[in-house]
Design a protein around this motif. Sequence first.
Motif, mmCIF file in Angstrom:
data_model
loop_
_atom_site.group_PDB
_atom_site.id
_atom_site.type_symbol
_atom_site.label_atom_id
_atom_site.label_comp_id
_atom_site.label_asym_id
_atom_site.label_seq_id
_atom_site.Cartn_x
_atom_site.Cartn_y
_atom_site.Cartn_z
ATOM 1 N N LEU A 228 9.952 10.907 -13.085
ATOM 2 C CA LEU A 228 10.675 9.641 -12.951
ATOM 3 C C LEU A 228 12.053 9.864 -12.330
ATOM 4 O O LEU A 228 12.508 9.074 -11.497
ATOM 5 C CB LEU A 228 10.840 8.975 -14.317
ATOM 6 N N THR A 229 12.711 10.946 -12.723
ATOM 7 C CA THR A 229 14.033 11.258 -12.202
ATOM 8 C C THR A 229 13.993 11.519 -10.701
ATOM 9 O O THR A 229 14.967 11.272 -9.986
ATOM 10 C CB THR A 229 14.612 12.492 -12.935
ATOM 11 N N GLN A 230 12.854 12.003 -10.220
ATOM 12 C CA GLN A 230 12.704 12.271 -8.788
ATOM 13 C C GLN A 230 12.695 10.973 -7.984
ATOM 14 O O GLN A 230 12.882 10.998 -6.764
ATOM 15 C CB GLN A 230 11.421 13.084 -8.553
ATOM 16 N N ASP A 231 12.448 9.867 -8.681
ATOM 17 C CA ASP A 231 12.545 8.518 -8.102
ATOM 18 C C ASP A 231 11.657 8.349 -6.874
ATOM 19 O O ASP A 231 12.114 7.973 -5.793
ATOM 20 C CB ASP A 231 13.994 8.192 -7.747
ATOM 21 N N THR A 232 10.373 8.612 -7.054
ATOM 22 C CA THR A 232 9.399 8.457 -5.985
ATOM 23 C C THR A 232 8.547 7.214 -6.220
ATOM 24 O O THR A 232 8.418 6.742 -7.350
ATOM 25 C CB THR A 232 8.472 9.682 -5.914
ATOM 26 N N ASP A 233 7.950 6.709 -5.170
ATOM 27 C CA ASP A 233 7.076 5.541 -5.303
ATOM 28 C C ASP A 233 5.743 5.899 -5.951
ATOM 29 O O ASP A 233 5.087 5.048 -6.543
ATOM 30 C CB ASP A 233 6.799 4.922 -3.928
ATOM 31 N N LEU A 234 5.339 7.164 -5.820
ATOM 32 C CA LEU A 234 4.046 7.624 -6.330
ATOM 33 C C LEU A 234 4.239 8.814 -7.244
ATOM 34 O O LEU A 234 4.922 9.774 -6.896
ATOM 35 C CB LEU A 234 3.129 8.006 -5.163
ATOM 36 N N ILE A 235 3.643 8.753 -8.438
ATOM 37 C CA ILE A 235 3.627 9.875 -9.376
ATOM 38 C C ILE A 235 2.178 10.290 -9.594
ATOM 39 O O ILE A 235 1.329 9.454 -9.911
ATOM 40 C CB ILE A 235 4.273 9.497 -10.719
ATOM 41 N N SER B 55 0.842 -1.187 0.000
ATOM 42 C CA SER B 55 0.000 0.000 0.000
ATOM 43 C C SER B 55 0.883 1.245 0.000
ATOM 44 O O SER B 55 1.711 1.430 0.889
ATOM 45 C CB SER B 55 -0.915 0.001 1.233
ATOM 46 N N VAL B 56 0.719 2.100 -1.009
ATOM 47 C CA VAL B 56 1.525 3.313 -1.131
ATOM 48 C C VAL B 56 0.794 4.510 -0.530
ATOM 49 O O VAL B 56 1.379 5.315 0.195
ATOM 50 C CB VAL B 56 1.880 3.580 -2.608
ATOM 51 N N LEU B 57 -0.484 4.612 -0.813
ATOM 52 C CA LEU B 57 -1.292 5.714 -0.270
ATOM 53 C C LEU B 57 -2.694 5.207 0.050
ATOM 54 O O LEU B 57 -3.252 4.418 -0.713
ATOM 55 C CB LEU B 57 -1.355 6.882 -1.255
ATOM 56 N N LYS B 58 -3.230 5.680 1.159
ATOM 57 C CA LYS B 58 -4.556 5.224 1.592
ATOM 58 C C LYS B 58 -5.293 6.372 2.271
ATOM 59 O O LYS B 58 -4.701 7.150 3.011
ATOM 60 C CB LYS B 58 -4.402 4.051 2.568
ATOM 61 N N THR B 59 -6.592 6.482 1.988
ATOM 62 C CA THR B 59 -7.419 7.485 2.666
ATOM 63 C C THR B 59 -8.541 6.795 3.439
ATOM 64 O O THR B 59 -9.012 5.720 3.033
ATOM 65 C CB THR B 59 -8.051 8.481 1.673
ATOM 66 N N GLU B 60 -8.948 7.416 4.523
ATOM 67 C CA GLU B 60 -10.086 6.920 5.302
ATOM 68 C C GLU B 60 -11.001 8.086 5.647
ATOM 69 O O GLU B 60 -10.560 9.079 6.233
ATOM 70 C CB GLU B 60 -9.606 6.232 6.583
ATOM 71 N N LYS B 61 -12.246 7.967 5.211
ATOM 72 C CA LYS B 61 -13.280 8.958 5.490
ATOM 73 C C LYS B 61 -12.803 10.379 5.190
ATOM 74 O O LYS B 61 -13.054 11.325 5.932
ATOM 75 C CB LYS B 61 -13.748 8.851 6.953
ATOM 76 N N LEU B 62 -12.102 10.500 4.067
ATOM 77 C CA LEU B 62 -11.529 11.787 3.673
ATOM 78 C C LEU B 62 -12.606 12.721 3.144
ATOM 79 O O LEU B 62 -13.446 12.338 2.325
ATOM 80 C CB LEU B 62 -10.473 11.559 2.589
ATOM 81 N N SER B 63 -12.581 13.949 3.613
ATOM 82 C CA SER B 63 -13.473 14.998 3.126
ATOM 83 C C SER B 63 -12.624 16.117 2.553
ATOM 84 O O SER B 63 -11.690 16.598 3.207
ATOM 85 C CB SER B 63 -14.352 15.529 4.262
ATOM 86 N N ILE B 64 -12.919 16.526 1.316
ATOM 87 C CA ILE B 64 -12.113 17.545 0.650
ATOM 88 C C ILE B 64 -12.963 18.769 0.319
ATOM 89 O O ILE B 64 -14.178 18.673 0.142
ATOM 90 C CB ILE B 64 -11.459 17.003 -0.632
ATOM 91 N N GLY B 65 -12.313 19.915 0.242
ATOM 92 C CA GLY B 65 -13.028 21.145 -0.069
ATOM 93 C C GLY B 65 -12.229 22.350 0.373
ATOM 94 O O GLY B 65 -10.997 22.317 0.424
ATOM 95 N N TYR B 66 -12.948 23.408 0.730
ATOM 96 C CA TYR B 66 -12.301 24.681 1.053
ATOM 97 C C TYR B 66 -12.905 25.270 2.322
ATOM 98 O O TYR B 66 -14.095 25.130 2.574
ATOM 99 C CB TYR B 66 -12.482 25.664 -0.105
ATOM 100 N N LYS B 67 -12.051 25.925 3.080
ATOM 101 C CA LYS B 67 -12.501 26.582 4.297
ATOM 102 C C LYS B 67 -12.460 28.098 4.128
ATOM 103 O O LYS B 67 -11.471 28.653 3.655
ATOM 104 C CB LYS B 67 -11.619 26.177 5.487
ATOM 105 N N SER B 68 -13.539 28.753 4.480
ATOM 106 C CA SER B 68 -13.560 30.209 4.553
ATOM 107 C C SER B 68 -13.698 30.590 6.020
ATOM 108 O O SER B 68 -13.773 29.730 6.898
ATOM 109 C CB SER B 68 -14.730 30.769 3.743
ATOM 110 N N LYS B 69 -13.737 31.867 6.296
ATOM 111 C CA LYS B 69 -13.856 32.305 7.684
ATOM 112 C C LYS B 69 -15.186 31.888 8.294
ATOM 113 O O LYS B 69 -15.296 31.661 9.501
ATOM 114 C CB LYS B 69 -13.703 33.829 7.759
ATOM 115 N N LYS B 70 -16.214 31.789 7.456
ATOM 116 C CA LYS B 70 -17.560 31.501 7.963
ATOM 117 C C LYS B 70 -17.935 30.031 7.901
ATOM 118 O O LYS B 70 -18.662 29.529 8.771
ATOM 119 C CB LYS B 70 -18.594 32.330 7.188
ATOM 120 N N GLU B 71 -17.447 29.324 6.866
ATOM 121 C CA GLU B 71 -17.911 27.947 6.691
ATOM 122 C C GLU B 71 -16.909 27.124 5.889
ATOM 123 O O GLU B 71 -15.968 27.652 5.298
ATOM 124 C CB GLU B 71 -19.267 27.943 5.977
ATOM 125 N N ALA B 72 -17.162 25.822 5.876
ATOM 126 C CA ALA B 72 -16.386 24.904 5.050
ATOM 127 C C ALA B 72 -17.236 24.493 3.847
ATOM 128 O O ALA B 72 -18.400 24.113 3.999
ATOM 129 C CB ALA B 72 -15.986 23.680 5.854
#
Length: 264
Positions: A164-171, A8-25
């Motif tokens: 590829l030159t950066q030689d990372t496990d995830l691109i 397993s290289v990357l895993k998410t659990e119950k991830l919520s994405i978006g934007y936060k402002s001063k008043k709300e998400a």
Amino acid sequence: MNIQQQHSVLKTEKLSIGYKSKKEAIVVSNDINIELRKGELIGLVGANGIGKSTLLRTLSAIQKPLSGSIECHGKLIHKHSPIELAKIMSLVLTEQIISKNLSVFELVALGRQPYTNWIGTLSENDYTAVERALEQTHLTDLKSRRCFELSDGQLQKVMIARALTQDTDLIILDEPTTHLDMYHKAYILKLLQQLAKDTQKTILFSSHEIDLAIQLCDKMIVMTKDTVVSDAPCKLIEQGVFETLFPKDLIGFDNKTGRFKVKK
């Protein structure tokens, strides 16, 4: 540690994405549970404006999640230092290159920055990594060419070579086939498929080329307004996931051929 965890290289659990402002998400998508494993080619697809770029920015730690967790190699992503992340994850974004006056070799060599000394001197290992990436992306004959002399397809290969030159496990690539014709769209995605197989790197890309992604990917992540689903393309077809992507008044998905068709 079992084999599943090791690969397993990357895993998410119950991830919520978006934007936060001063008043709300502002929530773009939530309850995202995905796992990217070693050597997989994963296509991220969905309608325009659904949140694909937001998800990629969040997975790559450019943008903070609203809630939930992201793990890289079993460690929470925010626990990695910037230099650690740069050795785990490389990005190919849609932004224009700052200086196209660089040669192909010079631009690809920028991928070695996480490993070079403070003045950026390349070691023998760095030169080897650059030459290997140029060979893997069929760019060796163009390495002395200035980037402003390249076609869009060639330039996209240069950006992949830098990753590829950066030689990372995830691109992670954000819409790598934008502005390319049909042949070069297929060429780039076929190249990514071959690289994932040959290097055993995990490659995640977003795309509007859903038909091509279905044919070439080991796994796909499908974003709709209601959910995010991840599975092998054949299983997603069986589940009828692609039929929910777009309004049915103009196009429909043919489960038998695995393609979208315009309704007459």
